[in-house]
Scaffold this motif. Structure first.
Motif, mmCIF file in Angstrom:
data_model
loop_
_atom_site.group_PDB
_atom_site.id
_atom_site.type_symbol
_atom_site.label_atom_id
_atom_site.label_comp_id
_atom_site.label_asym_id
_atom_site.label_seq_id
_atom_site.Cartn_x
_atom_site.Cartn_y
_atom_site.Cartn_z
ATOM 1 N N TRP A 75 0.168 5.182 0.576
ATOM 2 C CA TRP A 75 1.228 5.303 -0.544
ATOM 3 C C TRP A 75 0.368 6.094 -1.480
ATOM 4 N N ILE A 76 -0.679 5.976 -1.682
ATOM 5 C CA ILE A 76 -1.642 6.754 -2.784
ATOM 6 C C ILE A 76 -2.267 7.931 -2.257
ATOM 7 N N ASN A 77 -2.466 8.125 -0.878
ATOM 8 C CA ASN A 77 -3.095 9.002 -0.267
ATOM 9 C C ASN A 77 -4.739 8.872 -0.439
ATOM 10 N N ASN A 78 -5.105 7.454 -0.660
ATOM 11 C CA ASN A 78 -6.351 7.417 -1.174
ATOM 12 C C ASN A 78 -7.085 6.323 -0.690
ATOM 13 N N CYS A 79 -8.400 5.902 -0.768
ATOM 14 C CA CYS A 79 -8.933 4.738 -0.263
ATOM 15 C C CYS A 79 -8.957 3.787 -1.715
ATOM 16 N N VAL A 80 -8.900 2.449 -1.358
ATOM 17 C CA VAL A 80 -9.005 1.480 -2.439
ATOM 18 C C VAL A 80 -10.453 1.090 -2.253
ATOM 19 N N GLY A 81 -11.269 0.838 -3.187
ATOM 20 C CA GLY A 81 -12.684 0.637 -3.166
ATOM 21 C C GLY A 81 -13.081 -0.158 -4.608
ATOM 22 N N HIS A 82 -14.402 -0.301 -4.790
ATOM 23 C CA HIS A 82 -15.026 -0.728 -5.764
ATOM 24 C C HIS A 82 -14.618 -0.290 -7.080
ATOM 25 N N ASN A 95 -11.885 2.064 -8.129
ATOM 26 C CA ASN A 95 -10.429 2.007 -8.182
ATOM 27 C C ASN A 95 -9.635 1.025 -7.952
ATOM 28 N N TYR A 96 -10.071 -0.137 -7.636
ATOM 29 C CA TYR A 96 -9.456 -1.265 -7.225
ATOM 30 C C TYR A 96 -8.445 -1.747 -8.576
ATOM 31 N N PRO A 97 -8.942 -1.716 -9.783
ATOM 32 C CA PRO A 97 -7.963 -1.997 -10.971
ATOM 33 C C PRO A 97 -6.824 -1.132 -10.954
ATOM 34 N N LEU A 98 -7.189 -0.021 -10.661
ATOM 35 C CA LEU A 98 -5.991 0.976 -10.860
ATOM 36 C C LEU A 98 -4.984 0.759 -9.543
ATOM 37 N N PHE A 99 -5.635 0.436 -8.350
ATOM 38 C CA PHE A 99 -4.595 0.014 -7.448
ATOM 39 C C PHE A 99 -3.454 -0.988 -7.635
ATOM 40 N N LEU A 100 -4.341 -2.440 -8.316
ATOM 41 C CA LEU A 100 -3.492 -3.240 -8.808
ATOM 42 C C LEU A 100 -2.547 -3.121 -9.915
ATOM 43 N N ARG A 101 -2.756 -2.064 -10.475
ATOM 44 C CA ARG A 101 -1.844 -1.598 -11.507
ATOM 45 C C ARG A 101 -0.670 -0.899 -11.239
ATOM 46 N N PHE A 102 -1.203 -0.053 -9.956
ATOM 47 C CA PHE A 102 -0.030 0.807 -9.262
ATOM 48 C C PHE A 102 0.911 -0.172 -8.609
ATOM 49 N N LEU A 103 0.443 -1.274 -7.873
ATOM 50 C CA LEU A 103 1.264 -2.374 -7.269
ATOM 51 C C LEU A 103 2.009 -2.910 -8.464
ATOM 52 N N ALA A 104 1.434 -3.470 -9.477
ATOM 53 C CA ALA A 104 2.091 -4.106 -10.626
ATOM 54 C C ALA A 104 3.273 -3.215 -11.042
ATOM 55 N N ALA A 105 2.961 -1.970 -11.316
ATOM 56 C CA ALA A 105 4.077 -1.209 -11.946
ATOM 57 C C ALA A 105 5.155 -0.889 -10.889
ATOM 58 N N THR A 106 5.012 -0.930 -9.542
ATOM 59 C CA THR A 106 5.831 -0.733 -8.565
ATOM 60 C C THR A 106 6.797 -1.898 -8.535
ATOM 61 N N VAL A 107 6.120 -3.228 -8.712
ATOM 62 C CA VAL A 107 7.021 -4.160 -8.731
ATOM 63 C C VAL A 107 7.836 -4.390 -10.074
ATOM 64 N N LEU A 108 7.357 -3.853 -11.343
ATOM 65 C CA LEU A 108 7.925 -3.990 -12.572
ATOM 66 C C LEU A 108 9.073 -3.192 -12.527
ATOM 67 N N ILE A 109 9.024 -1.871 -11.854
ATOM 68 C CA ILE A 109 10.087 -0.813 -11.859
ATOM 69 C C ILE A 109 11.197 -1.315 -10.844
ATOM 70 N N SER A 110 10.896 -1.883 -9.719
ATOM 71 C CA SER A 110 11.671 -2.372 -8.517
ATOM 72 C C SER A 110 12.688 -3.639 -9.233
ATOM 73 N N HIS A 116 -15.480 9.949 3.795
ATOM 74 C CA HIS A 116 -16.747 9.327 2.833
ATOM 75 C C HIS A 116 -16.947 7.921 3.139
ATOM 76 N N CYS A 117 -18.064 7.273 2.897
ATOM 77 C CA CYS A 117 -18.273 6.083 2.921
ATOM 78 C C CYS A 117 -17.965 5.462 1.588
ATOM 79 N N ILE A 118 -17.215 4.402 1.435
ATOM 80 C CA ILE A 118 -16.518 3.995 0.174
ATOM 81 C C ILE A 118 -17.321 2.430 -0.004
ATOM 82 N N ALA A 119 -17.783 2.432 -1.273
ATOM 83 C CA ALA A 119 -18.140 1.304 -1.821
ATOM 84 C C ALA A 119 -17.381 0.356 -1.868
ATOM 85 N N LYS A 120 -17.646 -1.152 -1.443
ATOM 86 C CA LYS A 120 -16.846 -2.236 -1.464
ATOM 87 C C LYS A 120 -15.370 -1.840 -0.781
#
Length: 414
Positions: free
Chosen positions: A190-197, A199-214, A179-183
């Motif tokens: 790691w999430i088997n998905n593109c990061v774009g316009h 779902n970028y907030p969800l990706f940042l939350r995923f990174l923050a959650a990984t930092v938190l649990i680590s 697919h073409c992905i906006a922005k």
């Protein structure tokens, strides 16, 4: 022993950094690129040649087909690996540390906080994995095109030959997602998905959650070990020493730590591993926040680096004067002109002749195959020397707080 662990941790962080950023144009011609090339091209090439000699070409063709499926198609292998790491850490603490809390170092609140942090990590992972990154379709392509103007530097009007749609500025066709992905920022394995316009907030939350649990797993394991040190009264233990006046001496601080490590080796390993993962993901999260704040995506960071490299090495030498003026005055244009009027730096006739405003005037061939002398053709837009990336600005940078706002609260595509 501790010195060795520190060196290993630093080497691991350096290796991850080189693997992720070694291909960047900012490291071209440096030892970072050489190491990256050696680790990702030379060594795999030697392994492939050896296996081909041992197993034969027929067998290696099957290996090639398998590797193509692994590297050039979507599959959940890395997702499963992530879940194994997280679940393995959670289960390890439950088996070796849960019965030791609460204690003098860990309050009873952690019996609930542990499950909250773990659950938040799984939730952030699943929502990011199953999210729509901003797929461009025939229904939303018009709205996607209107979101951002082309800058005629790193983005110019194009048509996606795969999706058969116009490519909006800041979009990218993902060969894995088909697919073409906006922005589009990047495709995250790691999430088997593109990061774009979208779902970028969800990706940042995923990174923050990984930092938190680590960080939390490392901290909690460390506090349990610290409690073991005090409960076992390690500070007052003695060790036999024939050279001492009384035939013995108190354990040193470092000896006491090693003593506890021998008693609880699994918790020591968990604390060290989780801490190292926390450092690596924190660095990546910091990098993502920097790109967001500067009004760029990861894809655009590489595009700007490539343009800078081409300027420094003479690949690009000139820029369209109208493109340069459009770039410098873009902020005023979008305030005083309608969207369509600010979109093109040149008229329809000249814009149709070229995709970008960049030129390599000298030595290039014109449409008739005649070498270009460097002088503009009569009736064409005049070119001006383009020698430094500082001559232009990123028109998508609206200031740190506005950039962050646009990412955290993206406008809907549908």
């Amino acid at each position: 022993m501790v010195d060795v662990a520190i060196v290993v941790a630093m080497f691991a962080v350096l290796a991850v950094f080189i693997f992720i950023f070694g291909e960047s144009s900012m490291f071209r011609g440096t030892f970072v690129q050489s190491i990256h090339q050696f680790g990702t091209v030379t060594i795999p090439g030697l392994i492939y040649t050896t296996l081909e000699f041992v197993l034969g070409k027929t067998c290696m063709r099957r290996v090639d087909a398998f590797s193509d499926r692994m590297f050039y198609s979507r599959h959940p292998l890395i997702q499963i690996f992530y879940l194994v790491l997280v679940t393995g850490s959670v289960v390890t603490f439950l088996l070796f540390g849960w019965n030791k809390i609460p204690n003098q170092q860990v309050s009873p609140a952690h019996q609930y906080l542990f499950w909250a942090v773990s659950g938040f990590c799984y939730y952030a992972f699943l929502t990011a994995s199953w999210s729509n990154p901003g797929y461009i379709t025939c229904k939303n392509v018009k709205k996607a095109v209107e979101m951002y103007d082309h800058d005629y530097l790193i983005y110019s009007p194009k048509h996606c030959q795969t999706c058969l749609l116009d490519k909006p500025a800041r979009s990218k066709h993902c060969s894995l997602c088909k697919h073409c992905i906006a922005k589009c920022d990047h495709h995250c394995a790691w999430i088997n998905n593109c990061v774009g316009h979208a779902n970028y907030p969800l990706f940042l939350r995923f990174l923050a959650a990984t930092v938190l649990i680590s960080v939390y797993m490392s901290y909690l394991s460390f506090r349990v070990l610290q409690n073991e040190y005090h409960v076992r009264n390690v500070a007052n233990l003695w060790i036999r020493d024939e050279t001492a006046p009384n035939g013995g001496r108190p354990l040193s601080r470092m000896e006491g730590i090693f003593y506890v490590a021998q008693i609880e080796p699994v918790l020591v390993a968990l604390s060290a591993f989780a801490g190292m993962c926390g450092i690596v993901v924190t660095l990546f999260l910091g990098y993502q926040i920097w790109t967001v704040g500067s009004g760029k995506t990861t894809n655009e960071v590489f595009k700007w680096e490539d343009l800078d490299y081409e300027l420094r090495h003479g690949v690009v030498t000139h820029i369209s004067k109208k493109t340069l003026e459009h770039n410098r005055n873009y902020g005023k244009l979008i305030k005083t002109a309608p969207h369509d009027a600010a979109k093109r730096p040149e008229n329809e006739k000249s814009a149709a002749k070229q995709e970008t405003g960049l030129r390599n005037r000298k030595g290039a061939l014109d449409a008739n195959g005649v070498p270009n002398t460097g002088a503009p053709i009569e009736g064409e837009d005049q070119d001006v020397p383009f020698t430094s990336i500082k001559q232009v600005r990123n028109i998508y940078d609206r200031g740190f707080f506005r950039n962050v706002w646009d990412v955290v609260f993206p406008s809907p595509l549908d």
